[in-house]
Design a protein around this motif. Structure first.
Motif, PDB file in Angstrom:
ATOM      1  N   MET A 137      45.615  37.490  41.994  1.00  0.00           N
ATOM      2  CA  MET A 137      44.978  38.684  41.426  1.00  0.00           C
ATOM      3  C   MET A 137      43.463  38.519  41.378  1.00  0.00           C
ATOM      4  SD  MET A 137      45.703  41.692  40.451  1.00  0.00           S
ATOM      5  CE  MET A 137      44.740  42.994  39.765  1.00  0.00           C
ATOM      6  N   LYS A 138      43.040  37.326  40.895  1.00  0.00           N
ATOM      7  CA  LYS A 138      41.606  37.018  40.798  1.00  0.00           C
ATOM      8  C   LYS A 138      40.952  37.142  42.169  1.00  0.00           C
ATOM      9  CE  LYS A 138      39.728  34.029  37.256  1.00  0.00           C
ATOM     10  NZ  LYS A 138      39.630  32.633  36.805  1.00  0.00           N
ATOM     11  N   ASN A 139      41.653  36.533  43.128  1.00  0.00           N
ATOM     12  CA  ASN A 139      41.120  36.554  44.502  1.00  0.00           C
ATOM     13  C   ASN A 139      40.971  37.981  45.007  1.00  0.00           C
ATOM     14  OD1 ASN A 139      40.884  33.865  44.699  1.00  0.00           O
ATOM     15  ND2 ASN A 139      42.753  33.551  45.929  1.00  0.00           N
ATOM     16  N   PHE A 140      41.957  38.782  44.669  1.00  0.00           N
ATOM     17  CA  PHE A 140      41.953  40.178  45.123  1.00  0.00           C
ATOM     18  C   PHE A 140      40.746  40.930  44.573  1.00  0.00           C
ATOM     19  CE2 PHE A 140      43.278  44.635  44.611  1.00  0.00           C
ATOM     20  CZ  PHE A 140      43.500  44.927  45.952  1.00  0.00           C
ATOM     21  N   ILE A 141      40.499  40.709  43.255  1.00  0.00           N
ATOM     22  CA  ILE A 141      39.345  41.372  42.619  1.00  0.00           C
ATOM     23  C   ILE A 141      38.047  40.909  43.274  1.00  0.00           C
ATOM     24  CG2 ILE A 141      37.994  41.575  40.469  1.00  0.00           C
ATOM     25  CD1 ILE A 141      40.734  41.410  39.009  1.00  0.00           C
ATOM     26  N   LEU A 142      37.972  39.597  43.472  1.00  0.00           N
ATOM     27  CA  LEU A 142      36.773  39.021  44.077  1.00  0.00           C
ATOM     28  C   LEU A 142      36.536  39.622  45.470  1.00  0.00           C
ATOM     29  CD1 LEU A 142      34.760  36.774  43.168  1.00  0.00           C
ATOM     30  CD2 LEU A 142      35.941  35.283  44.789  1.00  0.00           C
TER      31      LEU A 142
END
Lengths: 387, 299
Positions: A1-6
């Motif tokens: 999820m974090k990666n996606f936001i980034l």
């Protein structure tokens, strides 16, 4: 999820950044709407979705006609005919009154002048038929004007047939005499006989408008037809205008239009009169005669830009901000003040600073009066034309 | 006005005719060989660009083997004094009309076969010699032609012409859109020679877009109308100009295909042989009644 936001943040920032910073060749972007050149909302490098030809909305290069290249030879397509010798400068000078450089250079960006073949293809059988091909592009620029005044459309009016069996001769531009457009002969005055009941005549002093008022040709003559001056078989315009007076031949609106850009607030009587009128007279028109100093000046010296002459009052100080003791060199008037009077304030002699009345001596001297007695020595002055 | 009333007359006749036959006049049948391809070609004639040099007339004659004087002689402008029509010796002609906006620049209009999308000549030809080709051209087969000249009567632009001066084997002549040239990838002769590309050859759909764009960009220069876009159901040759060309060079025609009316009459009258059969039945009936009457008188 974090990666996606980034990842999203990175993508969006790229998108925003790429949109805020325009690529090269966008020097006009502050003057133009994006829609002038691009069809779609978000042009990308891959798909810039450019308008076929924004034409004259793009023009940025203006060159004075007198400084342009003199002769251009057009020979890219010559098969049957010799190359055409095109007197570029003479045409540029003519175009100043009929649309300017844009008339031909309709796609003129901030860079160097674009050759026609950059956009117009040589092949007539081609994919993109929205623009004319090169031959048509050349011909369309020339023929419509030429046939307007010469009533000719034959090829040989511009082209010379190639001599049979001979290779096309190379044209040496240096050998051709340069050709400037001859200086225009403007009429001194034109008297128009109008349909107006009161004030039938309008006397238009053409030379005054140019030389005295400093109005440029292009201010009035903007989209002139070539045939206005050049028309085989018709008497030339200047000849026509010297046969006075000229009967009204256009609608009232059309006749008024060039005058109204300056005279819009004037009364009819300013131009219309029952008889042909004399030249411009400052005293008659304004009630204030020009003295020997002022009559040499050009109008714009006092009244500002010729686009809109400013109304002035008759107080000297309105213009002459330096009319004060110690600052003004009185000898310019032809009277050199002596030691006693040199440092006096203007108002001591010129009452209420009204310089048009004779100076008064009674402020100090009971027994003296002007011009019998003078506060200095008379000198001769030379009036030089001030520009 | 006269034409209108004539049209009205035909329409009414068609309705009456089909009413007799008990059929609706709307069911127009397509002509046998009328191929209407989506990417058929056309020509956009921009009469504001045309300079009236008549090079197209020379090129057309040369391409079709018609005798002609040299190209240089075509700059003679006295021919414009008379209005000319295409004929067997000139499949295309340029006429000149006054331009009221600018008297110095007259409007020159080239005329030839318009190559209709729904050609009346194809419909009228009783031997099926005429055909609308996939590339938009309307051509004809001289071998099939019997010289009835129905095509000349049917054409709303009065284009086909007939070699009246030939006693033996006269032929119909008209512009064939340079079918022999376009077949091998060449441009029509007139399009190729035009010095100002007043004639633009391309897919008809693209040409309409280009014409609209030109009018939109130069609303002062052009009269907002594309002649041939809808005329008689659309034509392959289309015209734009600085004035309404319907007032000068072209007839005012409706947007209904020209064969619609004539075909409705023909097909209507002869549909299922009802009218002939009923006519004969009527005549037979009259004969029978009169015969009966005679018989009764004799008795």
């Amino acid at each position: 999820m974090k990666n996606f936001i980034l990842l999203n943040v990175v993508i969006y920032s790229i998108v925003i950044f790429s949109q805020s910073k325009l690529p090269k060749n966008h020097s006009l972007s502050n003057k133009l709407n994006c829609k002038t050149c691009h069809v779609c909302e978000v042009p990308t490098k891959k798909d810039p979705c450019l308008v076929a030809c924004p034409r004259n909305q793009m023009v940025t290069v203006y060159q004075s006609a007198d400084k342009t290249v003199n002769i251009v030879t057009l020979g890219e397509l010559s098969k049957k005919y010799d190359p055409v010798v095109f007197f570029h400068r003479a045409h540029a000078q003519m175009s100043e009154m009929s649309g300017g450089c844009v008339t031909c250079h309709h796609y003129n960006t901030s860079g160097p002048i674009q050759p026609c073949k950059n956009c117009h293809q040589e092949e007539r059988k081609r994919e993109d038929i929205s623009k004319p091909d090169l031959e048509a592009a050349y011909h369309r620029q020339c023929i419509n004007c030429h046939r307007e005044w010469s009533h000719e459309n034959s090829c040989i009016s511009c082209h010379e047939l190639k001599k049979a069996g001979k290779v096309s001769q190379k044209i040496d531009v240096k050998k051709i005499k340069s050709k400037d457009h001859p200086k225009l002969k403007a009429p001194e005055k034109v008297v128009y006989e109008t349909l107006s009941r009161k004030g039938k005549f309008v006397t238009f002093y053409h030379d005054e408008h140019i030389n005295l008022f400093g109005i440029k040709c292009i201010n009035c003559h903007q989209q002139e037809n070539c045939s206005k001056c050049h028309d085989k078989g018709k008497p030339t315009l200047t000849q026509q205008l010297y046969n006075l007076p000229v009967k009204i031949h256009k609608s009232a609106d059309q006749h008024h239009k060039p005058c109204f850009s300056c005279h819009s607030e004037d009364r009819c009587g300013v131009c219309h009169s029952n008889k042909p009128e004399g030249p411009f007279n400052h005293a008659e028109r304004t009630g204030w005669a020009l003295n020997r100093f002022h009559e040499k000046l050009s109008c714009s010296k006092c009244h500002g830009n010729s686009d809109k002459f400013a109304k002035l009052d008759n107080k000297c100080e309105s213009c002459h901000k330096n009319f004060a003791a110690g600052k003004f060199d009185h000898s310019l008037t032809g009277l050199k003040l002596d030691e006693n009077h040199k440092d006096l304030d203007c108002i001591e002699c010129h009452k209420e600073k009204n310089f048009s009345n004779s100076p008064a001596c009674d402020n100090c001297h009971e027994d003296k009066s002007f011009p019998k007695n003078k506060p200095g020595k008379e000198i001769t002055i030379s009036l030089k034309k001030k520009k | 006005m006269e034409k209108q009333s004539r049209r009205e007359f035909f329409k009414t006749t068609a309705i009456v005719g089909s009413a007799i036959a008990g059929l609706s006049s709307n069911s127009t049948k397509a002509a046998p060989k009328n191929i209407l391809s989506e990417d058929r070609m056309g020509v956009l004639v921009d009469t504001t660009a045309c300079i009236g040099c008549r090079s197209c007339e020379w090129a057309c004659k040369t391409a079709h083997g018609i005798e002609t004087q040299s190209l240089e002689k075509y700059s003679d402008r006295t021919v414009f004094k008379n209005m000319r029509r295409p004929d067997v010796n000139a499949l295309t002609v340029v006429n000149e009309y006054a331009n009221h906006q600018n008297a110095q620049l007259p409007t020159d209009v080239k005329i030839q076969c318009m190559h209709c999308d729904h050609p009346a000549c194809v419909s009228a030809c009783i031997v099926g010699a005429f055909s609308k080709q996939e590339n938009g051209s309307v051509i004809w087969d001289t071998k099939k032609c019997i010289g009835c000249r129905y095509c000349m009567v049917a054409c709303p632009f009065q284009v086909p012409s007939f070699e009246y001066n030939k006693a033996i084997n006269p032929e119909i002549k008209k512009c064939d859109f340079c079918f022999e040239r376009t077949k091998v990838g060449k441009l029509p002769a007139c399009v190729e020679i035009c010095p100002v590309e007043a004639l633009t050859y391309g897919p008809r759909n693209d040409l309409i877009k280009i014409a609209r764009e030109r009018i939109k960009r130069n609303p002062d220069k052009y009269f907002d109308y594309i002649y041939g876009e809808y005329e008689v159901g659309g034509t392959s040759w289309m015209y734009i100009g600085n004035q309404d060309l319907r007032n000068v060079a072209f007839p005012k025609l409706g947007d209904k295909p020209a064969p619609g009316v004539s075909e409705a009459i023909q097909h209507g009258i002869f549909a299922y042989f009802v009218p002939p059969v009923s006519l004969y039945a009527l005549l037979g009936g009259i004969m029978w009644i009169t015969k009966n009457r005679k018989n009764s008188e004799e008795e």
